[in-house]
Design a protein around this motif. Structure first.
Motif, PDB file in Angstrom:
ATOM      1  N   THR A   1       0.799  -1.120   0.101  1.00  0.00           N
ATOM      2  CA  THR A   1      -0.220  -0.099  -0.077  1.00  0.00           C
ATOM      3  C   THR A   1       0.877   1.274   0.128  1.00  0.00           C
ATOM      4  O   THR A   1       1.994   1.261   0.215  1.00  0.00           O
ATOM      5  CB  THR A   1      -0.778  -0.109   1.106  1.00  0.00           C
ATOM      6  OG1 THR A   1      -0.142   0.261   2.418  1.00  0.00           O
ATOM      7  CG2 THR A   1      -1.824  -1.140   1.568  1.00  0.00           C
ATOM      8  N   GLY A   2       0.298   2.636  -0.362  1.00  0.00           N
ATOM      9  CA  GLY A   2       0.964   3.551   0.053  1.00  0.00           C
ATOM     10  C   GLY A   2       1.635   4.023   1.318  1.00  0.00           C
ATOM     11  O   GLY A   2       2.748   4.429   1.446  1.00  0.00           O
ATOM     12  N   MET A   3       0.852   3.381   2.419  1.00  0.00           N
ATOM     13  CA  MET A   3       1.332   3.730   3.692  1.00  0.00           C
ATOM     14  C   MET A   3       2.443   2.782   3.800  1.00  0.00           C
ATOM     15  O   MET A   3       3.451   3.052   4.802  1.00  0.00           O
ATOM     16  CB  MET A   3       0.184   3.271   4.886  1.00  0.00           C
ATOM     17  CG  MET A   3      -0.692   4.483   5.125  1.00  0.00           C
ATOM     18  SD  MET A   3       0.165   6.214   5.180  1.00  0.00           S
ATOM     19  CE  MET A   3       1.340   5.657   6.605  1.00  0.00           C
TER      20      MET A   3
ATOM     21  N   TYR B   1      -0.281  13.642   4.635  1.00  0.00           N
ATOM     22  CA  TYR B   1      -1.662  12.649   4.625  1.00  0.00           C
ATOM     23  C   TYR B   1      -2.017  11.994   6.134  1.00  0.00           C
ATOM     24  O   TYR B   1      -1.091  11.929   6.880  1.00  0.00           O
ATOM     25  CB  TYR B   1      -1.407  11.521   3.671  1.00  0.00           C
ATOM     26  CG  TYR B   1      -2.203  10.479   3.701  1.00  0.00           C
ATOM     27  CD1 TYR B   1      -3.257  10.521   3.042  1.00  0.00           C
ATOM     28  CD2 TYR B   1      -1.952   9.224   4.368  1.00  0.00           C
ATOM     29  CE1 TYR B   1      -4.363   9.413   2.880  1.00  0.00           C
ATOM     30  CE2 TYR B   1      -2.807   7.996   4.249  1.00  0.00           C
ATOM     31  CZ  TYR B   1      -3.901   8.215   3.710  1.00  0.00           C
ATOM     32  OH  TYR B   1      -4.905   7.069   3.480  1.00  0.00           O
TER      33      TYR B   1
ATOM     34  N   ASP C   1       6.160  12.945  -1.039  1.00  0.00           N
ATOM     35  CA  ASP C   1       5.085  12.197  -1.433  1.00  0.00           C
ATOM     36  C   ASP C   1       4.177  12.977  -2.305  1.00  0.00           C
ATOM     37  O   ASP C   1       3.989  14.206  -2.419  1.00  0.00           O
ATOM     38  CB  ASP C   1       4.406  12.116  -0.476  1.00  0.00           C
ATOM     39  CG  ASP C   1       2.759  11.321  -0.437  1.00  0.00           C
ATOM     40  OD1 ASP C   1       2.489  11.170  -1.535  1.00  0.00           O
ATOM     41  OD2 ASP C   1       2.087  10.767   0.419  1.00  0.00           O
TER      42      ASP C   1
ATOM     43  N   SER D   1       1.349   6.709  -3.385  1.00  0.00           N
ATOM     44  CA  SER D   1       0.014   5.512  -3.008  1.00  0.00           C
ATOM     45  C   SER D   1      -0.216   5.419  -4.377  1.00  0.00           C
ATOM     46  O   SER D   1      -1.011   6.016  -5.080  1.00  0.00           O
ATOM     47  CB  SER D   1      -0.956   6.386  -2.182  1.00  0.00           C
ATOM     48  OG  SER D   1      -1.940   5.362  -2.459  1.00  0.00           O
TER      49      SER D   1
ATOM     50  N   THR E   1      -2.597   3.319  -5.293  1.00  0.00           N
ATOM     51  CA  THR E   1      -3.795   3.055  -5.046  1.00  0.00           C
ATOM     52  C   THR E   1      -4.435   4.189  -5.884  1.00  0.00           C
ATOM     53  O   THR E   1      -5.849   3.849  -6.109  1.00  0.00           O
ATOM     54  CB  THR E   1      -4.156   2.921  -3.705  1.00  0.00           C
ATOM     55  OG1 THR E   1      -3.168   2.029  -2.761  1.00  0.00           O
ATOM     56  CG2 THR E   1      -5.380   2.594  -3.471  1.00  0.00           C
ATOM     57  N   LYS E   2      -4.074   5.474  -6.004  1.00  0.00           N
ATOM     58  CA  LYS E   2      -4.789   6.329  -6.316  1.00  0.00           C
ATOM     59  C   LYS E   2      -4.964   6.417  -7.938  1.00  0.00           C
ATOM     60  O   LYS E   2      -5.134   5.728  -8.600  1.00  0.00           O
ATOM     61  CB  LYS E   2      -4.289   7.757  -5.584  1.00  0.00           C
ATOM     62  CG  LYS E   2      -4.056   7.530  -4.146  1.00  0.00           C
ATOM     63  CD  LYS E   2      -5.794   7.518  -3.402  1.00  0.00           C
ATOM     64  CE  LYS E   2      -5.438   6.998  -1.932  1.00  0.00           C
ATOM     65  NZ  LYS E   2      -4.456   7.766  -1.027  1.00  0.00           N
TER      66      LYS E   2
HETATM   67  C1  LIG Z   1      -3.681   7.539   0.099  1.00  0.00           C
HETATM   68  C2  LIG Z   1      -2.527   8.285   0.345  1.00  0.00           C
HETATM   69  C3  LIG Z   1      -1.707   7.472   0.966  1.00  0.00           C
HETATM   70  C4  LIG Z   1      -1.771   6.185   1.496  1.00  0.00           C
HETATM   71  O1  LIG Z   1      -1.874   5.320   0.669  1.00  0.00           O
HETATM   72  P1  LIG Z   1      -2.454   3.855   0.718  1.00  0.00           P
HETATM   73  O2  LIG Z   1      -2.395   3.249  -0.673  1.00  0.00           O
HETATM   74  O3  LIG Z   1      -4.154   4.242   1.162  1.00  0.00           O
HETATM   75  O4  LIG Z   1      -1.701   3.140   1.943  1.00  0.00           O
HETATM   76  C5  LIG Z   1      -0.525   8.371   1.391  1.00  0.00           C
HETATM   77  N1  LIG Z   1      -0.353   9.560   0.713  1.00  0.00           N
HETATM   78  C6  LIG Z   1      -1.292  10.175   0.086  1.00  0.00           C
HETATM   79  C7  LIG Z   1      -1.003  11.659  -0.163  1.00  0.00           C
HETATM   80  C8  LIG Z   1      -2.478   9.730  -0.335  1.00  0.00           C
HETATM   81  O5  LIG Z   1      -3.552  10.283  -0.773  1.00  0.00           O
END
Ligand SMILES: *Cc1c(COP(=O)(O)O)cnc(C)c1O
Length: 393
Positions: free
Chosen positions: A86-88, A112, A184, A206, A208-209
């Motif tokens: 994940t991003g985290m 974040y 980030d 991340s 994921t986004k």
């Molecule tokens: C969503 C997000 C994260 C965390 O990412 P995950 O994939 O949800 O763990 C970190 N930084 C920013 C700026 C984000 O929008």
């Protein structure tokens, strides 16, 4: 292959895919195999000790995951890249690999929500010295950096008020004290911003986004300086926050259309920001592409587009937000952002839900704010939808 000769749309399609895959496949296979066999022990030993290329075990490296890492390397112009579940995962592995007891990190109040939680709750438990500055007070940041620090951790544009941080200026200050600069860049994506070119040592995303772009897979990416990426990678190999090959495939597939989606989302977000700014029921709009935005001139310098996310608040506060959001037809009222479909929600129930109201207040996040992540729908339809919901208030 060196992608510095090519533009982003080309790099995102061809990154990691310049050779044919087994059996002549033109798309990367999803290699679910956990382990990789060898016919003789010498070859196995050479791969295991890094003397020859190859795969041993998918917690460490995996052929599908490798394609994803090559794409972010190509898009950010990085020496090396690694990936996370994940991003985290990317952010916490980076911070925990670089910051040990007694070290100091300087960062921003507006990172974040999950990252803030690391700074406020977890890192101090490991005797890491954390200093969080006002996000756009660059003089305060420079003064704190000059006192000496090991890591400067930035995020820009920030979530959810889209503050813009001057990467080049702060990276220069950090390098005077030999600090590692991490950015980030999730909100910007590599299409709109390349922090490594502005002096950062490492970039986290991340995935994921926007990189995935379809809200159907999670991942995190880190790229930049080879030695630093290796250090974080070795930590991740052992703590095991590896991305699954199915997720890596989905994200790599999404990334092929990244530039197309981002160009559309940049253009739509700007139009929507202008529409909202001139609407009498909207009290404030935060979007770096607006001339009224305090970070506009820095954004113009360090970004090639202003991104697909904006936030705004309504006259009348949180009660108005509660009646407004369900009136929208073309949004998912949900957490997350960066998808093909428009997603909206108040930060107090999405990105910053982990924090207490008191902590959100300290970070300058109004309880009545709406974050609006523009999808790839036709902008005329999105504006008409916002218009009817505002009219019904
Ligand atoms: C969503 C997000 C994260 C965390 O990412 P995950 O994939 O949800 O763990 C970190 N930084 C920013 C700026 C984000 O929008």
């Amino acid at each position: 292959m060196n992608f510095s000769d090519y533009q982003k749309g080309t790099a995102s399609v061809w990154g990691g895919e310049t050779e044919l895959f087994p059996e002549g496949a033109v798309t990367p296979p999803i290699v679910n195999s956990v382990t990789y066999g060898y016919k003789d022990l010498d070859e196995w030993h050479n791969v295991a000790t890094g003397k020859a290329e190859g795969y041993i075990y998918s917690r460490n490296t995996n052929p599908t995951v490798h394609v994803l890492e090559e794409k972010i390397k190509a898009l950010e112009g990085a020496e090396a890249a690694t990936s996370f579940a994940t991003g985290m995962g990317a952010i916490s592995n980076t911070l925990f690999a670089l910051l040990t007891s007694g070290k100091r990190v300087v960062s921003l109040k507006d990172t974040y929500g999950g990252t803030s939680k690391l700074f406020l709750d977890f890192l101090p438990d490991y005797q890491v010295n954390v200093t969080l500055c006002d996000t756009t007070d660059f003089e305060q940041l420079e003064a704190e950096i000059a006192k000496g620090c090991d890591v400067l951790y930035l995020e820009t544009p920030t979530n959810p008020t889209l503050k813009v941080v001057d990467i080049e200026r702060l990276a220069a200050a950090a390098h005077k004290v030999n600090a590692v600069v991490v950015v980030d860049s999730t909100f910007a994506t590599p299409v709109n911003q390349n922090p490594l070119k502005l002096g950062a040592d490492l970039v986290v995303h991340s995935a994921t986004k926007f990189l995935c772009g379809h809200s159907d897979a999670m991942g995190g990416l880190l790229c930049g300086n080879r030695e630093l990426v290796k250090k974080v990678f070795q930590f991740r190999e052992i703590n095991g926050a590896s991305i699954h090959p199915e997720a890596a495939y989905m994200i790599a597939r999404g990334m092929k259309t990244l530039e197309l989606r981002i160009e559309r989302q940049n253009a739509s977000a700007l139009k929507i920001a202008h529409f909202l700014e001139s609407h009498p029921k909207v009290s404030s709009v935060f979007y770096p592409g607006l001339e009224s935005h305090p970070g506009h001139s820095i954004a113009k310098r360090q970004m090639s587009g202003f991104g697909g996310i904006l936030s705004f608040s309504l006259e009348g506060g949180y009660e108005q937000v509660k009646s407004f959001l369900p009136k929208l037809k073309l949004v998912h009222l949900a957490a997350s952002l960066g998808s093909v479909s428009t997603i909206a929600g108040p930060p107090r129930t999405t990105s910053h839900v982990e924090l207490t109201e008191e902590q959100r207040k300290l970070l300058g996040i109004p309880e009545s704010l709406i974050r609006y992540s523009v999808g790839i729908e036709n902008v005329e339809d999105l504006i008409a939808d916002l218009d009817q919901a505002l009219a019904a208030l």
